[in-house]
Motif scaffolding. Sequence first.
Motif, mmCIF file in Angstrom:
data_model
loop_
_atom_site.group_PDB
_atom_site.id
_atom_site.type_symbol
_atom_site.label_atom_id
_atom_site.label_comp_id
_atom_site.label_asym_id
_atom_site.label_seq_id
_atom_site.Cartn_x
_atom_site.Cartn_y
_atom_site.Cartn_z
ATOM 1 N N PHE A 47 0.821 -1.199 0.000
ATOM 2 C CA PHE A 47 0.000 0.000 0.000
ATOM 3 C C PHE A 47 0.858 1.252 0.000
ATOM 4 O O PHE A 47 1.921 1.291 0.590
ATOM 5 C CB PHE A 47 -0.904 0.032 1.241
ATOM 6 N N SER A 48 0.371 2.275 -0.674
ATOM 7 C CA SER A 48 0.965 3.609 -0.631
ATOM 8 C C SER A 48 -0.168 4.570 -0.333
ATOM 9 O O SER A 48 -1.339 4.269 -0.568
ATOM 10 C CB SER A 48 1.606 3.973 -1.966
ATOM 11 N N GLY A 49 0.159 5.731 0.159
ATOM 12 C CA GLY A 49 -0.872 6.706 0.449
ATOM 13 C C GLY A 49 -0.346 8.113 0.282
ATOM 14 O O GLY A 49 0.857 8.359 0.367
ATOM 15 N N PHE A 50 -1.259 9.023 0.021
ATOM 16 C CA PHE A 50 -0.906 10.435 -0.068
ATOM 17 C C PHE A 50 -2.128 11.244 0.344
ATOM 18 O O PHE A 50 -3.259 10.778 0.255
ATOM 19 C CB PHE A 50 -0.440 10.815 -1.477
ATOM 20 N N GLY A 51 -1.876 12.457 0.821
ATOM 21 C CA GLY A 51 -3.008 13.253 1.256
ATOM 22 C C GLY A 51 -2.601 14.637 1.717
ATOM 23 O O GLY A 51 -1.426 14.995 1.761
ATOM 24 N N TYR A 70 -5.842 9.437 -0.310
ATOM 25 C CA TYR A 70 -6.125 8.157 -0.959
ATOM 26 C C TYR A 70 -5.085 7.135 -0.557
ATOM 27 O O TYR A 70 -3.913 7.447 -0.371
ATOM 28 C CB TYR A 70 -6.097 8.293 -2.483
ATOM 29 N N ILE A 71 -5.529 5.891 -0.450
ATOM 30 C CA ILE A 71 -4.637 4.751 -0.272
ATOM 31 C C ILE A 71 -4.662 3.975 -1.581
ATOM 32 O O ILE A 71 -5.728 3.712 -2.138
ATOM 33 C CB ILE A 71 -5.095 3.861 0.892
ATOM 34 N N VAL A 72 -3.483 3.622 -2.096
ATOM 35 C CA VAL A 72 -3.352 2.935 -3.374
ATOM 36 C C VAL A 72 -2.802 1.538 -3.106
ATOM 37 O O VAL A 72 -1.785 1.386 -2.430
ATOM 38 C CB VAL A 72 -2.396 3.709 -4.315
ATOM 39 N N LYS A 73 -3.479 0.503 -3.620
ATOM 40 C CA LYS A 73 -3.002 -0.876 -3.487
ATOM 41 C C LYS A 73 -2.363 -1.302 -4.804
ATOM 42 O O LYS A 73 -2.959 -1.157 -5.862
ATOM 43 C CB LYS A 73 -4.156 -1.827 -3.151
ATOM 44 N N THR A 86 -7.793 2.145 -5.654
ATOM 45 C CA THR A 86 -7.543 3.275 -4.767
ATOM 46 C C THR A 86 -8.728 3.394 -3.808
ATOM 47 O O THR A 86 -9.863 3.115 -4.177
ATOM 48 C CB THR A 86 -7.375 4.589 -5.549
ATOM 49 N N TYR A 87 -8.430 3.789 -2.581
ATOM 50 C CA TYR A 87 -9.442 3.915 -1.550
ATOM 51 C C TYR A 87 -9.382 5.309 -0.944
ATOM 52 O O TYR A 87 -8.326 5.724 -0.479
ATOM 53 C CB TYR A 87 -9.211 2.894 -0.421
ATOM 54 N N PRO A 88 -10.511 6.039 -0.912
ATOM 55 C CA PRO A 88 -10.519 7.313 -0.183
ATOM 56 C C PRO A 88 -10.270 7.043 1.298
ATOM 57 O O PRO A 88 -10.699 6.024 1.840
ATOM 58 C CB PRO A 88 -11.930 7.851 -0.408
ATOM 59 N N SER A 89 -9.570 7.954 1.945
ATOM 60 C CA SER A 89 -9.194 7.768 3.336
ATOM 61 C C SER A 89 -9.206 9.096 4.070
ATOM 62 O O SER A 89 -9.008 10.148 3.469
ATOM 63 C CB SER A 89 -7.793 7.158 3.391
ATOM 64 N N TYR A 113 -10.463 6.457 8.734
ATOM 65 C CA TYR A 113 -11.594 5.973 7.941
ATOM 66 C C TYR A 113 -11.074 5.585 6.568
ATOM 67 O O TYR A 113 -10.332 6.333 5.932
ATOM 68 C CB TYR A 113 -12.650 7.068 7.798
ATOM 69 N N VAL A 114 -11.461 4.398 6.082
ATOM 70 C CA VAL A 114 -11.094 3.954 4.745
ATOM 71 C C VAL A 114 -12.353 3.445 4.060
ATOM 72 O O VAL A 114 -13.090 2.632 4.611
ATOM 73 C CB VAL A 114 -10.028 2.831 4.768
ATOM 74 N N ASN A 115 -12.601 3.937 2.851
ATOM 75 C CA ASN A 115 -13.727 3.477 2.052
ATOM 76 C C ASN A 115 -13.212 2.362 1.146
ATOM 77 O O ASN A 115 -12.669 2.613 0.079
ATOM 78 C CB ASN A 115 -14.288 4.634 1.228
ATOM 79 N N VAL A 116 -13.346 1.119 1.606
ATOM 80 C CA VAL A 116 -12.853 -0.044 0.875
ATOM 81 C C VAL A 116 -13.909 -0.473 -0.134
ATOM 82 O O VAL A 116 -15.075 -0.607 0.200
ATOM 83 C CB VAL A 116 -12.540 -1.202 1.850
#
Length: 168
Positions: A47-51, A70-73, A86-89, A113-116
């Motif tokens: 996973f990677s993430g940015f925000g 966003y979290i990127v798988k 990608t998941y909003p977070s 919070y993660v929108n999976v």
Amino acid sequence: MIKYLLICFAVPLVAFAEKPAEMLFAPHEYDYTKNIVSVEAGSALFFSGFGLTYERSFSKSFSLRGSAGYIVKSDFLDGTENIHSTYPSGAVQGVYVFGNEGWGFEISGGVQYVNVIPLNGQKNVFLPTAGLGIRYKPVTEGIFFRAGIGTSVSIMGLGVGIGYTWRD
């Protein structure tokens, strides 16, 4: 005993007497920056993430941090580096800082919070988070930097952030 009490009271009185009256009765000014806006990115195994992050200090040592991103798988281990989803977070954390001015050490904890979005539908997840890091926060407004380790359930990752800090 009376001489000792007079000395104890005299030292603060002399210190106050040396300041102009307008400084004694002026509203208290904060001697630390209270706002930080930063861009942050991090990575864990798959996973990677940015925000974007906003942090508000309530004292020299304690602040609240809110972030959205966003979290990127992806599967970088198989050599394809395909991005699967990608998941909003978003997250809210309490942050305690040791050494707030200049370089400092931070401990944080809160909820993320993660929108999976799995194949069978949508699922909202709230996860506990914790982190350790170092930061550089100038005494007056200026460039802010942080780096740290964060964890959420069983995922641990490294992250960095850069931003701007200012007083009210």
